[in-house]
Write a protein that holds these residues in place. Structure first.
Motif, PDB file in Angstrom:
ATOM      1  N   GLY A  82      33.740  44.766  38.605  1.00 46.79           N
ATOM      2  CA  GLY A  82      34.075  46.038  39.227  1.00 46.79           C
ATOM      3  C   GLY A  82      34.316  45.894  40.714  1.00 46.79           C
ATOM      4  O   GLY A  82      35.246  46.488  41.279  1.00 46.79           O
ATOM      5  N   MET A  83      33.481  45.107  41.377  1.00 48.47           N
ATOM      6  CA  MET A  83      33.651  44.874  42.807  1.00 48.47           C
ATOM      7  C   MET A  83      34.931  44.087  43.078  1.00 48.47           C
ATOM      8  O   MET A  83      35.649  44.364  44.048  1.00 48.47           O
ATOM      9  N   VAL A  84      35.218  43.096  42.247  1.00 52.69           N
ATOM     10  CA  VAL A  84      36.438  42.306  42.424  1.00 52.69           C
ATOM     11  C   VAL A  84      37.669  43.196  42.285  1.00 52.69           C
ATOM     12  O   VAL A  84      38.612  43.116  43.095  1.00 52.69           O
ATOM     13  N   GLU A  85      37.671  44.068  41.297  1.00 53.91           N
ATOM     14  CA  GLU A  85      38.802  44.979  41.108  1.00 53.91           C
ATOM     15  C   GLU A  85      38.962  45.895  42.313  1.00 53.91           C
ATOM     16  O   GLU A  85      40.082  46.130  42.796  1.00 53.91           O
ATOM     17  N   CYS A  86      37.846  46.411  42.821  1.00 52.68           N
ATOM     18  CA  CYS A  86      37.879  47.285  43.991  1.00 52.68           C
ATOM     19  C   CYS A  86      38.438  46.550  45.207  1.00 52.68           C
ATOM     20  O   CYS A  86      39.281  47.082  45.940  1.00 52.68           O
ATOM     21  N   ALA A  87      37.969  45.321  45.427  1.00 49.37           N
ATOM     22  CA  ALA A  87      38.433  44.540  46.565  1.00 49.37           C
ATOM     23  C   ALA A  87      39.923  44.252  46.461  1.00 49.37           C
ATOM     24  O   ALA A  87      40.654  44.321  47.465  1.00 49.37           O
ATOM     25  N   ARG A  88      40.396  43.933  45.267  1.00 44.86           N
ATOM     26  CA  ARG A  88      41.819  43.651  45.083  1.00 44.86           C
ATOM     27  C   ARG A  88      42.674  44.873  45.403  1.00 44.86           C
ATOM     28  O   ARG A  88      43.756  44.758  45.994  1.00 44.86           O
ATOM     29  N   LYS A  89      42.191  46.057  45.022  1.00 43.92           N
ATOM     30  CA  LYS A  89      42.943  47.281  45.308  1.00 43.92           C
ATOM     31  C   LYS A  89      42.924  47.603  46.801  1.00 43.92           C
ATOM     32  O   LYS A  89      43.932  48.063  47.353  1.00 43.92           O
ATOM     33  N   SER A  90      41.779  47.365  47.442  1.00 42.47           N
ATOM     34  CA  SER A  90      41.657  47.708  48.863  1.00 42.47           C
ATOM     35  C   SER A  90      42.399  46.736  49.763  1.00 42.47           C
ATOM     36  O   SER A  90      42.927  47.133  50.813  1.00 42.47           O
ATOM     37  N   TYR A  91      42.433  45.455  49.358  1.00 44.47           N
ATOM     38  CA  TYR A  91      43.036  44.403  50.197  1.00 44.47           C
ATOM     39  C   TYR A  91      43.969  43.541  49.335  1.00 44.47           C
ATOM     40  O   TYR A  91      43.662  42.384  49.031  1.00 44.47           O
ATOM     41  N   PRO A  92      45.107  44.099  48.931  1.00 45.60           N
ATOM     42  CA  PRO A  92      45.989  43.389  47.981  1.00 45.60           C
ATOM     43  C   PRO A  92      46.571  42.085  48.520  1.00 45.60           C
ATOM     44  O   PRO A  92      47.037  41.253  47.737  1.00 45.60           O
ATOM     45  N   ALA A  93      46.550  41.892  49.827  1.00 38.35           N
ATOM     46  CA  ALA A  93      47.103  40.659  50.393  1.00 38.35           C
ATOM     47  C   ALA A  93      46.133  39.489  50.316  1.00 38.35           C
ATOM     48  O   ALA A  93      46.519  38.343  50.559  1.00 38.35           O
ATOM     49  N   LEU A  94      44.871  39.770  49.965  1.00 34.87           N
ATOM     50  CA  LEU A  94      43.848  38.736  49.925  1.00 34.87           C
ATOM     51  C   LEU A  94      43.496  38.386  48.476  1.00 34.87           C
ATOM     52  O   LEU A  94      43.735  39.163  47.556  1.00 34.87           O
ATOM     53  N   ARG A  95      42.880  37.226  48.305  1.00 33.74           N
ATOM     54  CA  ARG A  95      42.502  36.747  46.972  1.00 33.74           C
ATOM     55  C   ARG A  95      41.043  37.069  46.694  1.00 33.74           C
ATOM     56  O   ARG A  95      40.157  36.791  47.515  1.00 33.74           O
ATOM     57  N   PHE A  96      40.775  37.623  45.508  1.00 42.20           N
ATOM     58  CA  PHE A  96      39.414  37.909  45.058  1.00 42.20           C
ATOM     59  C   PHE A  96      39.293  37.495  43.591  1.00 42.20           C
ATOM     60  O   PHE A  96      40.165  37.810  42.782  1.00 42.20           O
ATOM     61  N   ASP A  97      38.192  36.812  43.249  1.00 45.13           N
ATOM     62  CA  ASP A  97      37.982  36.347  41.885  1.00 45.13           C
ATOM     63  C   ASP A  97      36.520  36.506  41.485  1.00 45.13           C
ATOM     64  O   ASP A  97      35.623  36.549  42.349  1.00 45.13           O
ATOM     65  N   GLU A  98      36.296  36.577  40.179  1.00 44.64           N
ATOM     66  CA  GLU A  98      34.929  36.566  39.657  1.00 44.64           C
ATOM     67  C   GLU A  98      34.384  35.138  39.685  1.00 44.64           C
ATOM     68  O   GLU A  98      35.113  34.184  39.391  1.00 44.64           O
ATOM     69  N   ALA A  99      33.111  35.008  40.023  1.00 44.61           N
ATOM     70  CA  ALA A  99      32.495  33.676  40.043  1.00 44.61           C
ATOM     71  C   ALA A  99      30.989  33.821  40.128  1.00 44.61           C
ATOM     72  O   ALA A  99      30.461  34.831  40.608  1.00 44.61           O
ATOM     73  N   ARG A 100      30.296  32.788  39.675  1.00 43.69           N
ATOM     74  CA  ARG A 100      28.847  32.695  39.839  1.00 43.69           C
ATOM     75  C   ARG A 100      28.562  31.721  40.969  1.00 43.69           C
ATOM     76  O   ARG A 100      29.208  30.682  41.099  1.00 43.69           O
ATOM     77  N   MET A 101      27.570  32.030  41.775  1.00 41.06           N
ATOM     78  CA  MET A 101      27.314  31.227  42.963  1.00 41.06           C
ATOM     79  C   MET A 101      26.716  29.862  42.665  1.00 41.06           C
ATOM     80  O   MET A 101      26.731  28.986  43.532  1.00 41.06           O
ATOM     81  N   GLU A 102      26.222  29.650  41.460  1.00 42.05           N
ATOM     82  CA  GLU A 102      25.706  28.327  41.117  1.00 42.05           C
ATOM     83  C   GLU A 102      26.800  27.432  40.531  1.00 42.05           C
ATOM     84  O   GLU A 102      26.564  26.249  40.275  1.00 42.05           O
ATOM     85  N   ALA A 103      27.999  27.986  40.336  1.00 42.25           N
ATOM     86  CA  ALA A 103      29.115  27.213  39.771  1.00 42.25           C
ATOM     87  C   ALA A 103      30.414  27.719  40.401  1.00 42.25           C
ATOM     88  O   ALA A 103      31.238  28.343  39.742  1.00 42.25           O
ATOM     89  N   LEU A 104      30.598  27.457  41.675  1.00 45.44           N
ATOM     90  CA  LEU A 104      31.756  27.966  42.395  1.00 45.44           C
ATOM     91  C   LEU A 104      33.033  27.264  41.924  1.00 45.44           C
ATOM     92  O   LEU A 104      33.048  26.042  41.758  1.00 45.44           O
ATOM     93  N   PRO A 105      34.111  28.021  41.730  1.00 43.05           N
ATOM     94  CA  PRO A 105      35.382  27.424  41.300  1.00 43.05           C
ATOM     95  C   PRO A 105      36.136  26.824  42.484  1.00 43.05           C
ATOM     96  O   PRO A 105      37.278  27.184  42.783  1.00 43.05           O
TER      97      PRO A 105
END
Length: 210
Positions: A82-105
């Motif tokens: 939900g937060m990733v979707e919100c961030a993408r809508k608010s800042y479409p020029a930037l990259r946002f992805d889902e991830a877990r902090m113990e296994a960063l992509p």
């Protein structure tokens, strides 16, 4: 995912609109200490060979956007879809992805900086060293980590408290600095502030170098 990650993700998915409204850019304008440390972090990364920065636990993306405005190549990662979707809508020029902090992509040594702005607070203390080690893995030599968290003035161990979104932990600053050092991230600057909030905790920002 662990049980606490599942619960935390669901909790943040349930408050996306409220959280985004509370921590929009206009709120950041009223947070001089956060701006000072994040701005210093961005300035140092910008002057290094690798200006790529990951905002871990980016939420609605306001700090990712702030870093990008400071001239670094910032992108955001968050456990909450939900937060990733919100961030993408608010800042479409930037990259946002889902991830877990113990296994960063992210590949080994690929980043010049990592920001973890109050995004480690929900992690049980015994799991924090692994998350800091993961930050060290993705940082290039000389790369910077800026970690912000709720802090205790006294005590030797973290204390659990009822955060408004999900259970969280408040840390003695020196103890957290020791964890950073143990992960290969040497702290070299800190800012500790009493926000005068009803919680009674301090705000701490630790800047470390790999």
């Amino acid at each position: 995912m662990t049980e606490h990650q599942t619960e935390t993700r669901a909790a943040y998915d349930g408050v996306v609109e409220l959280y985004a409204s509370l921590f929009a850019d206009r709120r950041l304008a009223a947070m001089p200490f956060t701006r000072a440390m994040a701005g210093t972090f961005a300035e140092l990364v910008r002057g290094a060979p690798n200006p790529r920065v990951a905002d871990l636990g980016c939420g609605p993306g306001h700090l990712t956007a702030f870093l990008a405005d400071q001239g670094v190549d910032a992108f955001g990662l968050d456990l909450s879809p939900g937060m990733v979707e919100c961030a993408r809508k608010s800042y479409p020029a930037l990259r946002f992805d889902e991830a877990r902090m113990e296994a960063l992509p992210v590949e080994d040594g690929a980043l010049g900086g990592v920001l973890a702005h109050y995004s480690l607070i929900h992690t049980p203390p015994e799991e924090v060293p692994a998350l800091l080690a993961e930050q060290a893995r993705v940082l290039a030599p000389g790369g910077l980590s800026l970690v912000s968290f709720f802090a205790l003035e006294d005590g030797a161990e973290p204390v659990r408290f009822d955060h408004k979104v999900a259970p969280a932990y408040c840390w003695p600053v020196d103890r957290f600095a020791e964890l950073l050092a143990g992960a290969g991230l040497e702290p070299f600057a800190r800012l500790v502030q009493d926000p005068g909030s009803e919680r009674g905790y301090l705000d701490a920002h630790l800047l470390a170098r790999r």
